[in-house]
Write an enzyme that holds these catalytic residues in place. Structure first.
Site, PDB file in Angstrom:
ATOM      1  N   HIS A 122       0.868  -1.180   0.000  1.00 43.39           N
ATOM      2  CA  HIS A 122       0.000   0.000   0.000  1.00 43.39           C
ATOM      3  C   HIS A 122       0.908   1.235   0.000  1.00 43.39           C
ATOM      4  O   HIS A 122       2.025   1.180   0.523  1.00 43.39           O
ATOM      5  CB  HIS A 122      -0.840  -0.048   1.279  1.00 43.39           C
ATOM      6  CG  HIS A 122      -1.914   0.977   1.373  1.00 43.39           C
ATOM      7  ND1 HIS A 122      -1.672   2.266   1.800  1.00 43.39           N
ATOM      8  CD2 HIS A 122      -3.250   0.907   1.150  1.00 43.39           C
ATOM      9  CE1 HIS A 122      -2.809   2.941   1.813  1.00 43.39           C
ATOM     10  NE2 HIS A 122      -3.782   2.147   1.429  1.00 43.39           N
ATOM     11  N   ASP A 199       2.980  -4.438   7.986  1.00 44.37           N
ATOM     12  CA  ASP A 199       1.808  -3.580   7.845  1.00 44.37           C
ATOM     13  C   ASP A 199       0.586  -4.469   8.076  1.00 44.37           C
ATOM     14  O   ASP A 199       0.197  -5.247   7.205  1.00 44.37           O
ATOM     15  CB  ASP A 199       1.802  -2.958   6.438  1.00 44.37           C
ATOM     16  CG  ASP A 199       0.504  -2.220   6.143  1.00 44.37           C
ATOM     17  OD1 ASP A 199      -0.399  -2.200   7.012  1.00 44.37           O
ATOM     18  OD2 ASP A 199       0.383  -1.684   5.024  1.00 44.37           O
ATOM     19  N   GLN A 202      -4.567  -4.841   7.187  1.00 45.56           N
ATOM     20  CA  GLN A 202      -5.590  -5.785   6.704  1.00 45.56           C
ATOM     21  C   GLN A 202      -5.479  -7.154   7.378  1.00 45.56           C
ATOM     22  O   GLN A 202      -6.154  -8.092   6.941  1.00 45.56           O
ATOM     23  CB  GLN A 202      -5.475  -5.965   5.182  1.00 45.56           C
ATOM     24  CG  GLN A 202      -5.678  -4.700   4.373  1.00 45.56           C
ATOM     25  CD  GLN A 202      -7.105  -4.162   4.417  1.00 45.56           C
ATOM     26  OE1 GLN A 202      -8.023  -4.831   4.889  1.00 45.56           O
ATOM     27  NE2 GLN A 202      -7.296  -2.948   3.945  1.00 45.56           N
ATOM     28  N   LYS A 225     -10.559  -0.017  10.635  1.00 41.70           N
ATOM     29  CA  LYS A 225     -10.720  -1.197   9.782  1.00 41.70           C
ATOM     30  C   LYS A 225     -11.107  -2.426  10.596  1.00 41.70           C
ATOM     31  O   LYS A 225     -11.219  -3.525  10.072  1.00 41.70           O
ATOM     32  CB  LYS A 225      -9.427  -1.478   9.018  1.00 41.70           C
ATOM     33  CG  LYS A 225      -9.106  -0.414   7.967  1.00 41.70           C
ATOM     34  CD  LYS A 225      -7.922  -0.819   7.137  1.00 41.70           C
ATOM     35  CE  LYS A 225      -7.361   0.325   6.319  1.00 41.70           C
ATOM     36  NZ  LYS A 225      -8.150   0.686   5.142  1.00 41.70           N
ATOM     37  N   CYS A 363      -4.760   2.614  -3.635  1.00 34.27           N
ATOM     38  CA  CYS A 363      -3.490   3.099  -3.032  1.00 34.27           C
ATOM     39  C   CYS A 363      -2.374   2.078  -3.230  1.00 34.27           C
ATOM     40  O   CYS A 363      -1.563   1.849  -2.327  1.00 34.27           O
ATOM     41  CB  CYS A 363      -3.653   3.421  -1.554  1.00 34.27           C
ATOM     42  SG  CYS A 363      -4.810   4.728  -1.241  1.00 34.27           S
TER      43      CYS A 363
END
Ligand code: PMP
Length: 420
Positions: A122, A199, A202, A225, A363
């Protein structure tokens, strides 16, 4: 599958009508809806306990401080951090990733040092490193993606070397849904003497996460999220690294002593939380985690993978569709294109039926170039979706496409004949 009708826990599904139709929300990779418990926690905080934290000696401020610190402990236990002080509250995953790039990178990267990222990052895990590499002269390298939409660990092996200082990768791709083998990646990074960042924007919302088992040095997440409010996120970092790092932002809360021309800093995590933090956001995030824990993260993951698999099979019949999803390590994210219909038009077609999906580059422009597309449509499922949402998506897509490009099959013959 989660058997209970979890949509009932989210007030928006009973209230919002899109074009007079009930909301079918398939954009949870962008942000999730909020359960009543989270909305109530925010109200409760502001109605009963609002005060600034860590400053007041009065009871109300102490209660607000306790609530804020309990939220920190909740995030820590959710991802199995050894200690709450390893959790820094930020605005979102983007800020967490920037914090590491700036506060660690500026002091530890030098001309010719190498940072390894991947083809499926991302922009939040790319652009901060672009900026820091301009400041430090560090070089960026990439773990390549193979044709099955998974990271090729051989290319990580090939890139790792004595100059590698950091490997920073996305746990779950927001475009492909690929679950990357971050434990293995962290192990390889450490063996080469580098640090490893994950990261988790998600992954934290969608599966059990154990930062100690993964072995990462840093892990970034976003509250919004994972059923929490916007404007609150977290960075997990090994405490000894936080101790050595300079602050990211300066101001109130993060200092020990301040003189006219110099200052020294509070201990971590406070060193990294300059200014009044998002207290209500942290309280809301704690409520969100409690909600997720009640459902069970393994249940959430299983539910989403089942929906993703089901959607992939169901959508495969749509004329002209191309689905970008790995065969075995996919989640509840389905990116796709439909021949002859722009992804933005797909999104508009579906909106007419009350179905919210995302269309664009998500993104991840470098990944789009790898996939040789400008953009994709993306449906992303969460714990409140079920198979009827998939059916609605497939039916609306089929209907919409038929209207959008009538008699598509006949058209090429016609064109060929005309051309002759
Ligand atoms: N990383 C990934 C993989 C993401 O999907 C996102 C959000 N789309 C981010 C980072 C950034 O999250 P936020 O906008 O909440 O900072």
């Amino acid at each position: 599958m989660i058997q209970r009708d979890t949509k009932k826990d989210f007030p928006i599904f009973g209230k919002w009508k899109s074009k007079g139709k009930p909301l079918i929300y398939l954009d949870s990779a962008a942000t999730t809806q909020k359960p009543q418990e989270v909305i109530a926690a925010l109200d409760e905080y502001y109605e009963n306990y609002n005060a600034n934290v860590h400053r007041g000696a009065y009871e109300l401020s102490q209660i607000a401080t306790d609530m804020y610190e309990e939220a920190r402990a909740k995030v820590a236990s959710f991802i199995n951090s050894a200690r709450p002080e390893s959790i820094v509250f930020t605005r979102n995953a983007t800020e967490s990733l920037n914090l590491v790039a700036y506060a660690w990178g500026l002091n530890n990267l030098h001309e010719g040092d190498e940072v390894i990222l991947s083809d499926m990052e991302h922009h939040s895990n790319l652009v901060p490193w672009h900026i820091i590499s301009r400041h430090t002269g560090a070089v960026l390298k990439f773990i390549r993606m193979s044709s099955d939409y998974r990271l090729d660990l051989q290319s990580l092996k090939d890139n790792l070397g004595p100059k590698t200082k950091m490997v920073s990768v996305v746990h779950v791709s927001n475009v492909l849904g690929t679950i990357n083998p971050v434990k293995e990646i962290c192990r390889m990074a450490h063996e080469a003497g580098a640090l490893a960042m994950v990261d988790g924007a998600q992954s934290a919302p969608h599966m059990p996460v154990d930062v100690r088992d993964i072995g990462c040095d840093f892990y970034a997440l976003s509250g919004h999220k994972m059923c929490g409010p916007t404007g609150i996120g977290a960075l997990y970092a090994k405490h000894e690294l936080l101790e050595k790092m300079d602050p990211f932002l300066g101001g109130g809360e993060m200092i020990n002593e301040v003189f006219p021309t110099t200052s020294n800093y509070a201990r971590p995590p406070y060193k990294f939380e300059a200014g009044t933090p998002n207290i209500a956001g942290a309280v809301g995030l704690k409520a969100a985690i409690s909600y997720l824990e009640k459902i069970g993260m393994q249940n959430v993951e299983d539910h989403e993978i089942e929906l993703g698999d089901y959607a992939e099979k169901r959508l495969a019949d749509v004329d002209g569709i191309r689905i970008f999803r790995p065969e075995t390590t996919g989640t509840g994210v389905i990116s796709f294109t439909v021949e002859g219909v722009h992804p933005h038009d797909i999104s508009t077609i579906l909106d007419a039926e009350g179905i919210a999906i995302r269309a664009g580059h998500h993104c991840a422009q470098p990944l789009m170039r790898k996939l040789q597309v400008q953009s994709t449509a993306r449906a992303s499922f969460y714990l409140y979706n079920d198979k009827s949402d998939v059916e609605a998506l497939a039916a609306a897509l089929e209907k919409g496409i038929a209207i959008f490009r009538p008699k598509k099959k006949a058209a090429p013959e016609q064109t060929v004949r005309d051309a002759r």
